[in-house]
Design a protein around this motif. Structure first.
Motif, PDB file in Angstrom:
ATOM      1  N   ALA A  26       0.446  -1.368  -0.122  1.00 22.72           N
ATOM      2  CA  ALA A  26      -0.623  -0.011  -0.263  1.00 22.72           C
ATOM      3  C   ALA A  26       1.000   1.437  -0.298  1.00 22.72           C
ATOM      4  N   ARG A  27       1.889   1.442  -0.184  1.00 25.01           N
ATOM      5  CA  ARG A  27       2.891   2.268  -0.109  1.00 25.01           C
ATOM      6  C   ARG A  27       2.526   3.584  -1.286  1.00 25.01           C
ATOM      7  N   ARG A  28       2.482   2.726  -2.330  1.00 23.81           N
ATOM      8  CA  ARG A  28       1.338   4.094  -3.632  1.00 23.81           C
ATOM      9  C   ARG A  28       0.481   4.033  -3.321  1.00 23.81           C
ATOM     10  N   LEU A  29      -0.413   4.071  -2.752  1.00 27.72           N
ATOM     11  CA  LEU A  29      -1.889   4.236  -2.754  1.00 27.72           C
ATOM     12  C   LEU A  29      -2.239   4.870  -0.841  1.00 27.72           C
ATOM     13  N   ARG A  30      -1.296   5.704  -0.163  1.00 30.55           N
ATOM     14  CA  ARG A  30      -1.597   6.283   1.076  1.00 30.55           C
ATOM     15  C   ARG A  30      -2.713   7.368   1.242  1.00 30.55           C
ATOM     16  N   GLY A  31      -3.073   6.365   3.083  1.00 28.69           N
ATOM     17  CA  GLY A  31      -4.189   7.577   3.177  1.00 28.69           C
ATOM     18  C   GLY A  31      -5.388   7.154   3.134  1.00 28.69           C
ATOM     19  N   TRP A  32      -6.288   7.842   2.357  1.00 32.37           N
ATOM     20  CA  TRP A  32      -7.228   7.225   1.787  1.00 32.37           C
ATOM     21  C   TRP A  32      -8.093   7.262   0.473  1.00 32.37           C
ATOM     22  N   ARG A  33      -6.294   7.028   0.113  1.00 33.86           N
ATOM     23  CA  ARG A  33      -7.104   7.192  -1.708  1.00 33.86           C
ATOM     24  C   ARG A  33      -7.080   5.272  -1.821  1.00 33.86           C
ATOM     25  N   LEU A  34      -6.363   4.737  -1.132  1.00 32.37           N
ATOM     26  CA  LEU A  34      -6.899   3.425  -1.016  1.00 32.37           C
ATOM     27  C   LEU A  34      -7.940   2.716  -0.953  1.00 32.37           C
ATOM     28  N   PRO A  35      -8.754   3.214  -0.148  1.00 37.37           N
ATOM     29  CA  PRO A  35     -10.111   3.095   0.532  1.00 37.37           C
ATOM     30  C   PRO A  35     -10.582   3.566  -0.097  1.00 37.37           C
ATOM     31  N   LEU A  36     -10.384   4.483  -0.618  1.00 36.05           N
ATOM     32  CA  LEU A  36     -11.846   5.235  -2.099  1.00 36.05           C
ATOM     33  C   LEU A  36     -11.685   4.108  -3.549  1.00 36.05           C
ATOM     34  N   LYS A  37     -10.394   3.644  -3.708  1.00 31.90           N
ATOM     35  CA  LYS A  37     -10.215   2.899  -5.147  1.00 31.90           C
ATOM     36  C   LYS A  37     -11.037   1.859  -5.135  1.00 31.90           C
ATOM     37  N   ALA A  38     -10.479   1.501  -3.780  1.00 32.95           N
ATOM     38  CA  ALA A  38     -11.772   0.305  -3.088  1.00 32.95           C
ATOM     39  C   ALA A  38     -13.085   0.257  -3.340  1.00 32.95           C
ATOM     40  N   CYS A  82      -5.124  -2.735  -8.969  1.00 35.77           N
ATOM     41  CA  CYS A  82      -3.537  -3.455  -9.566  1.00 35.77           C
ATOM     42  C   CYS A  82      -1.334  -3.217  -9.876  1.00 35.77           C
ATOM     43  N   VAL A  83      -2.351  -1.720 -10.366  1.00 37.45           N
ATOM     44  CA  VAL A  83      -0.952  -1.476 -11.133  1.00 37.45           C
ATOM     45  C   VAL A  83      -0.054  -0.602  -9.398  1.00 37.45           C
ATOM     46  N   TYR A  84      -0.942   0.120  -8.706  1.00 36.38           N
ATOM     47  CA  TYR A  84      -0.162   1.122  -7.721  1.00 36.38           C
ATOM     48  C   TYR A  84      -0.086   0.457  -5.916  1.00 36.38           C
ATOM     49  N   CYS A  85      -0.788  -0.915  -6.171  1.00 37.37           N
ATOM     50  CA  CYS A  85      -0.557  -1.483  -4.920  1.00 37.37           C
ATOM     51  C   CYS A  85      -0.052  -3.363  -5.656  1.00 37.37           C
ATOM     52  N   THR A  86       1.229  -3.280  -6.639  1.00 36.65           N
ATOM     53  CA  THR A  86       1.243  -4.514  -7.122  1.00 36.65           C
ATOM     54  C   THR A  86       2.664  -4.102  -7.068  1.00 36.65           C
ATOM     55  N   GLN A  87       4.097  -4.980  -7.645  1.00 37.05           N
ATOM     56  CA  GLN A  87       5.623  -4.731  -7.789  1.00 37.05           C
ATOM     57  C   GLN A  87       4.886  -3.706  -9.695  1.00 37.05           C
ATOM     58  N   VAL A  88       3.856  -3.875 -10.155  1.00 34.95           N
ATOM     59  CA  VAL A  88       4.037  -3.039 -10.919  1.00 34.95           C
ATOM     60  C   VAL A  88       4.984  -2.458 -11.822  1.00 34.95           C
ATOM     61  N   TYR A  89       4.519  -1.547 -10.780  1.00 38.76           N
ATOM     62  CA  TYR A  89       4.827   0.211 -11.230  1.00 38.76           C
ATOM     63  C   TYR A  89       6.369   0.034 -11.017  1.00 38.76           C
ATOM     64  N   GLU A  90       6.610  -0.612 -10.417  1.00 38.76           N
ATOM     65  CA  GLU A  90       8.449  -0.659 -10.346  1.00 38.76           C
ATOM     66  C   GLU A  90       8.979  -1.700 -10.676  1.00 38.76           C
ATOM     67  N   THR A  91       8.028  -2.263 -11.608  1.00 40.58           N
ATOM     68  CA  THR A  91       8.301  -2.677 -12.737  1.00 40.58           C
ATOM     69  C   THR A  91       8.704  -2.019 -14.038  1.00 40.58           C
ATOM     70  N   PHE A  92       8.234  -1.153 -14.437  1.00 37.25           N
ATOM     71  CA  PHE A  92       7.604  -0.652 -15.664  1.00 37.25           C
ATOM     72  C   PHE A  92       8.067   0.704 -15.404  1.00 37.25           C
ATOM     73  N   GLY A  93       7.888   1.333 -14.360  1.00 38.44           N
ATOM     74  CA  GLY A  93       8.981   2.941 -13.856  1.00 38.44           C
ATOM     75  C   GLY A  93       7.487   3.830 -14.389  1.00 38.44           C
ATOM     76  N   GLU A  94       7.975   4.871 -12.909  1.00 36.20           N
ATOM     77  CA  GLU A  94       6.983   6.463 -12.938  1.00 36.20           C
ATOM     78  C   GLU A  94       6.784   6.259 -13.887  1.00 36.20           C
ATOM     79  N   ASP A  95       7.392   6.967 -15.374  1.00 38.35           N
ATOM     80  CA  ASP A  95       7.068   6.871 -16.524  1.00 38.35           C
ATOM     81  C   ASP A  95       6.651   6.815 -17.287  1.00 38.35           C
ATOM     82  N   LYS A  96       6.320   5.471 -17.301  1.00 40.22           N
ATOM     83  CA  LYS A  96       5.624   4.761 -18.045  1.00 40.22           C
ATOM     84  C   LYS A  96       4.519   4.293 -17.707  1.00 40.22           C
ATOM     85  N   VAL A  97       4.090   4.343 -16.126  1.00 30.84           N
ATOM     86  CA  VAL A  97       2.846   4.604 -15.863  1.00 30.84           C
ATOM     87  C   VAL A  97       2.091   5.642 -15.443  1.00 30.84           C
ATOM     88  N   GLN A  98       2.571   7.209 -15.753  1.00 32.77           N
ATOM     89  CA  GLN A  98       2.043   8.107 -15.661  1.00 32.77           C
ATOM     90  C   GLN A  98       1.790   8.704 -17.032  1.00 32.77           C
TER      91      GLN A  98
END
Length: 100
Positions: A26-38, A82-98
């Protein structure tokens, strides 16, 4: 003297990365963002289920559009989770995800 003994004394052991259950973090979606997306994914799924309950309609164009948008919201919410809560974000890199 064994040649392996010299290397064993000077080299550091390889440290493995800590294992996370299913690779989730939950490192990328902290605080209120993770419960809101769920909550968004759950409510969108509830909208799809409620739409499927309707058996008879006179003008179904709006109902079909609602079904399309609510199902698209389910898929996109799950993709974001899936992108923000798994290792996909680190795998592809921040620029490609953005860019996506």
């Amino acid at each position: 003297m064994e040649s392996g003994a010299v290397y064993n004394e000077t080299t550091e052991p390889q440290v493995e990365a800590p294992r996370r259950p299913l690779g989730c973090t939950a490192r990328r979606l902290r605080g209120w963002r993770l419960p809101l997306k769920a909550l968004q994914a759950i409510l969108s799924l509830a909208a799809v289920i409620c739409e499927e309950i309707v058996q008879v309609c006179i003008k179904c164009g709006g109902l079909y559009f609602f079904e399309f948008t609510s199902f698209s919201a389910v898929l996109l919410s799950l993709l974001i989770l899936c992108v923000y809560c798994t290792q996909v974000y680190e795998t592809f890199g921040e620029d490609k995800v953005q860019k996506v």
